[in-house]
Design a protein around this motif. Sequence first.
Motif: not given
Length: 363
Positions: A175-181
């Motif tokens: 929870f709270g992590e940053n993601v690029i797709v």
Amino acid sequence: MSGNPSLVLQKVNEITFEDLAVPKIEAPTDVIVEVKKTGICGSDIHYYAEGKIGSFELKKPMVLGHESSGVVHQVGDGVKHLKVGDRVAIEPGVPSRYSDAYKSGKYEIDPDMCFAATPSSDPNVPNPPGTLCKYFKSPEDFLYKLPDNVSLELGAMVEPLSVGVHGIRLANLSFGENVIVFGAGPVGLLTASAAKLFGAFNIMVVDVFDEKLQLAKEIGAANYTFNSKTGDVKDLIEAFDGIRPDIVLECTGAPPCIKMAVQAVRDGGRVVQIGNASGDVSFPIVEFSNRELTLHGSFRYGFGDYPTSIKILEKNYGSGKDKIQIDFEKLITNVFPWRDAIKAYDTVREGKGTVKCIIDGPE
């Protein structure tokens, strides 16, 4: 007439309607499903246009389809959790019950997996039947009852959603992590959507088509987007407000995107390769090692991913349409009646204005 209308890929560029035998209950836990909705996957298009995807090559006719939902039509005497009339999502791959992969909880890498609409590697073994037919047989434990608030159309999207869920679980998203797709096709958009519902704080979707990037924001899957035609990895990070993501979920298989995924992720971060590449690619191994990155290969989905995906849909639509977080239904851009199933494949193959195309099952 045998009573099981089916859509058959005969060879490259040739799809026909065929009337095949209705499957029969043979084992006590067998279930016959009347298929109602089927999504078209990119792998289907590869077989249609090229006759192969990766190491899987079409050498004999094959019933298409593996993203399906339907209604239970008949059950074996040993079926305990389903009854005639239940609405279900069909998990299309059944492993060997005797394999080490199955016993260890990694059945997705079972070399003897029988996966719908995937050519058999043994020329003496028929291709596993696909789900684009009226009646499809499955073991009870590879069928999942749909909640009342999850439509059959959404039930047909459980399979590609599970692909994203599997990659996210491999990355151990917190929870709270940053993601690029990378990739705003159906799998990429569903992966970004799942990442949000798993608790990602900021999500960027990267693609080369502005209309797909706009859709990522419209459905609620991303709060940042980036067109990779407009700049390099420095521009991407700047567009992400200087954030280097904890996790990159690569859904394209394109070599430039794989390289950019490694360059973009934070030191010590995780990259999950979800998209299939067409072959070996050049990889920035020095940077990968020096920054202590972790790379996960991701193949289809595994144990627990289907029920998790269904729970995501159930919770997303549990408070009424005015409170949904992700507008999954907006991803369904085309619905074709059975009689136009071949046209549906041609439409997706052309790639004009389609995201997820659904074919109604034969009546």
